[in-house]
Motif scaffolding. Structure first.
Motif, mmCIF file in Angstrom:
data_model
loop_
_atom_site.group_PDB
_atom_site.id
_atom_site.type_symbol
_atom_site.label_atom_id
_atom_site.label_comp_id
_atom_site.label_asym_id
_atom_site.label_seq_id
_atom_site.Cartn_x
_atom_site.Cartn_y
_atom_site.Cartn_z
ATOM 1 N N CYS A 287 42.088 29.177 20.010
ATOM 2 C CA CYS A 287 43.069 28.286 20.651
ATOM 3 C C CYS A 287 42.793 28.260 22.156
ATOM 4 O O CYS A 287 41.942 28.996 22.651
ATOM 5 N N VAL A 288 43.540 27.440 22.904
ATOM 6 C CA VAL A 288 43.274 27.345 24.353
ATOM 7 C C VAL A 288 43.588 28.675 25.038
ATOM 8 O O VAL A 288 42.820 29.149 25.873
ATOM 9 N N GLY A 289 44.726 29.276 24.709
ATOM 10 C CA GLY A 289 45.054 30.566 25.311
ATOM 11 C C GLY A 289 46.524 30.894 25.215
ATOM 12 O O GLY A 289 47.286 30.200 24.532
ATOM 13 N N ALA A 290 46.919 31.963 25.908
ATOM 14 C CA ALA A 290 48.311 32.417 25.819
ATOM 15 C C ALA A 290 48.750 33.096 27.106
ATOM 16 O O ALA A 290 47.929 33.595 27.884
ATOM 17 N N ILE A 291 50.070 33.088 27.313
ATOM 18 C CA ILE A 291 50.682 33.844 28.409
ATOM 19 C C ILE A 291 51.638 34.854 27.800
ATOM 20 O O ILE A 291 52.470 34.493 26.952
ATOM 21 N N PHE A 292 51.498 36.087 28.238
ATOM 22 C CA PHE A 292 52.322 37.178 27.702
ATOM 23 C C PHE A 292 53.293 37.645 28.777
ATOM 24 O O PHE A 292 52.868 37.932 29.897
ATOM 25 N N PHE A 293 54.558 37.744 28.435
ATOM 26 C CA PHE A 293 55.571 38.298 29.343
ATOM 27 C C PHE A 293 55.977 39.631 28.738
ATOM 28 O O PHE A 293 56.554 39.683 27.656
ATOM 29 N N THR A 294 55.641 40.738 29.429
ATOM 30 C CA THR A 294 55.796 42.046 28.793
ATOM 31 C C THR A 294 57.198 42.627 29.013
ATOM 32 O O THR A 294 57.957 42.172 29.867
ATOM 33 N N ALA A 295 57.467 43.685 28.246
ATOM 34 C CA ALA A 295 58.762 44.371 28.355
ATOM 35 C C ALA A 295 58.961 44.946 29.746
ATOM 36 O O ALA A 295 60.093 45.107 30.208
ATOM 37 N N SER A 296 57.845 45.265 30.453
ATOM 38 C CA SER A 296 57.993 45.783 31.813
ATOM 39 C C SER A 296 57.852 44.672 32.855
ATOM 40 O O SER A 296 57.509 44.934 34.022
ATOM 41 N N ASN A 297 58.093 43.433 32.412
ATOM 42 C CA ASN A 297 58.127 42.263 33.303
ATOM 43 C C ASN A 297 56.797 41.969 33.993
ATOM 44 O O ASN A 297 56.772 41.465 35.111
ATOM 45 N N GLU A 298 55.706 42.288 33.320
ATOM 46 C CA GLU A 298 54.406 41.871 33.835
ATOM 47 C C GLU A 298 53.955 40.636 33.070
ATOM 48 O O GLU A 298 54.312 40.462 31.905
ATOM 49 N N ILE A 299 53.144 39.825 33.748
ATOM 50 C CA ILE A 299 52.698 38.591 33.106
ATOM 51 C C ILE A 299 51.175 38.608 33.022
ATOM 52 O O ILE A 299 50.490 38.871 34.012
ATOM 53 N N TYR A 300 50.668 38.369 31.820
ATOM 54 C CA TYR A 300 49.230 38.347 31.574
ATOM 55 C C TYR A 300 48.863 37.006 30.969
ATOM 56 O O TYR A 300 49.630 36.443 30.192
ATOM 57 N N MET A 301 47.684 36.523 31.327
ATOM 58 C CA MET A 301 47.247 35.284 30.673
ATOM 59 C C MET A 301 45.767 35.355 30.318
ATOM 60 O O MET A 301 44.995 36.053 30.971
ATOM 61 N N THR A 302 45.402 34.625 29.282
ATOM 62 C CA THR A 302 43.989 34.593 28.893
ATOM 63 C C THR A 302 43.240 33.619 29.809
ATOM 64 O O THR A 302 43.847 32.876 30.580
ATOM 65 N N LYS A 303 41.906 33.623 29.689
ATOM 66 C CA LYS A 303 41.069 33.057 30.756
ATOM 67 C C LYS A 303 41.209 31.550 31.006
ATOM 68 O O LYS A 303 41.054 31.096 32.125
ATOM 69 N N ARG A 304 41.491 30.768 29.956
ATOM 70 C CA ARG A 304 41.484 29.303 30.166
ATOM 71 C C ARG A 304 42.867 28.745 30.512
ATOM 72 O O ARG A 304 43.047 27.530 30.567
ATOM 73 N N ILE A 305 43.815 29.619 30.781
ATOM 74 C CA ILE A 305 45.198 29.157 30.982
ATOM 75 C C ILE A 305 45.442 28.551 32.356
ATOM 76 O O ILE A 305 46.205 27.604 32.508
ATOM 77 N N ARG A 306 44.763 29.104 33.368
ATOM 78 C CA ARG A 306 45.146 28.795 34.748
ATOM 79 C C ARG A 306 45.249 27.287 35.026
ATOM 80 O O ARG A 306 46.158 26.821 35.705
#
Ligand code: AMP
Ligand code: MG
Length: 320
Positions: A287-306
């Motif tokens: 798929c294109v990608g994903a954004i993760f919002f973690t329990a400790s309020n950090e945000i991660y995204m996969t490479k093609r999201i930006r």
């Protein structure tokens, strides 16, 4: 409704709010066709409608294989595909467990471990057999049931966008209870965007927005739907290994994909799998990608999201 050729509508179909925006000289006809199709899909896929194909299959458990439409076979196949890909984190067979937890909410009493364990034996994906050549499906174990709650809205969003295109709309947007898909750009040429809900803030407070022209954007989160039992919050996405609401390290996950069916299944699965395994799943799925919002309020995204992302406030966002 906006003008003669730009329609904005709100409906309640498939047990959820459906928002459509269609820009076309034939917007009203296109809207009517999409609504008709959504009602048809609801009649086919609802767990609660006796005449639906889902109910037909659930009623025949342990009996004969059931002849289904090509469309239902496609959705079931897709569901099985994402079950395999996610090592069963996505599982349409969790229905008995969903019912157990629903009843627990009504009774305000957490189910016993025994009840959870017993119910889990009904939830194996192996209890659903598909025969693609004959278009039949078969539930082998008494008590097993399917529920398309984690994938059906995505499929419906795909179908509506197919209708928009087939009927000549160059630009349209649908939000089916959080499953968003859009084609083309807005009337002023700017991309369609969808705000992503901040998991901890009141509804309508977004932490970022995603440009969703020609892609689907789907979010799964523990904050979306939950019930309180004995003062404790239990959310609606279940873990088929433990039998309990998923003890994930995520507050939400947003998936971007050209297929809303895929984004719907993957967002549910990635939520259950958590950040590390969920990231692997997203890369594996193509798929294109994903954004993760973690329990400790950090945000991660996969490479093609930006390139799809519009930040609404400053925050640290790590690439994974
Ligand atoms: P979603 O909002 O798309 O993440 O899907 C959540 C809905 O899918 C729930 O309300 C249940 O009907 C169903 N569901 C819950 N847990 C799962 C799971 N692990 N896999 C597939 N469907 C699920
Ligand atoms: Mg889903």
């Amino acid at each position: 409704m906006m003008s003669a050729n730009a329609y904005e509508t709100q409906d309640f179909i498939m047990n959820t709010n459906v928002e459509q925006r269609i820009i076309s000289d034939y917007a009203s006809e296109i809207y009517s066709a999409a609504v008709k199709e959504l009602h048809r899909l609801e009649n086919a896929m609802s767990f609660y409608r006796e005449a639906s194909e889902v109910s037909l299959l659930n009623r025949n458990v342990g009996g004969e294989p059931v002849k289904l439409s090509k469309e239902m076979m496609f959705v079931l196949e897709q569901a099985k595909h994402y079950s395999r890909l996610s090592e069963n984190a996505f599982n349409i067979m969790l229905s008995p467990l969903i019912q157990l937890w629903r009843k627990a909410g009504e009774d305000n009493k957490v189910p016993s471990n025994d009840d959870v364990e017993r119910t889990l034996t009904l939830c194996s994906d192996d209890n659903l057999l598909l025969d693609i050549d004959k278009d039949t499906a078969y539930l082998t174990k008494k008590g097993s049931m399917i529920d398309l709650g984690g994938i059906g809205k995505g499929y419906a969003a795909d179908i509506c966008c197919d209708i928009y295109k087939a009927m000549g709309a160059a630009s349209a947007f649908i939000n089916l209870g959080g499953n968003v898909k859009a084609i083309g750009n807005r009337a002023d040429g700017s991309p369609w965007t969808i705000g992503i809900q901040h998991p901890d803030r009141p509804r309508g407070n977004c932490y970022c927005a995603i440009m969703c022209s020609d892609v689907s954007v789907v979010t799964s989160g523990g904050y979306e739907r939950y019930q309180e039992i004995d003062g404790v919050k239990y959310h609606h996405i279940l873990d088929g290994v433990t039998g309990y609401p998923s003890a994930t390290d995520l507050k939400s996950v947003t998936v971007i994909s050209h297929s809303s069916t895929q984004a719907d299944a993957l967002s549910t699965a990635a939520f259950v799998m958590g950040l590390v395994k969920g990231t692997d799943l997203i890369y594996e799925s193509g798929c294109v990608g994903a954004i993760f919002f973690t329990a400790s309020n950090e945000i991660y995204m996969t490479k093609r999201i930006r390139q799809y992302l519009k930040l609404l406030e400053r925050f640290a966002c790590y690439e994974v």
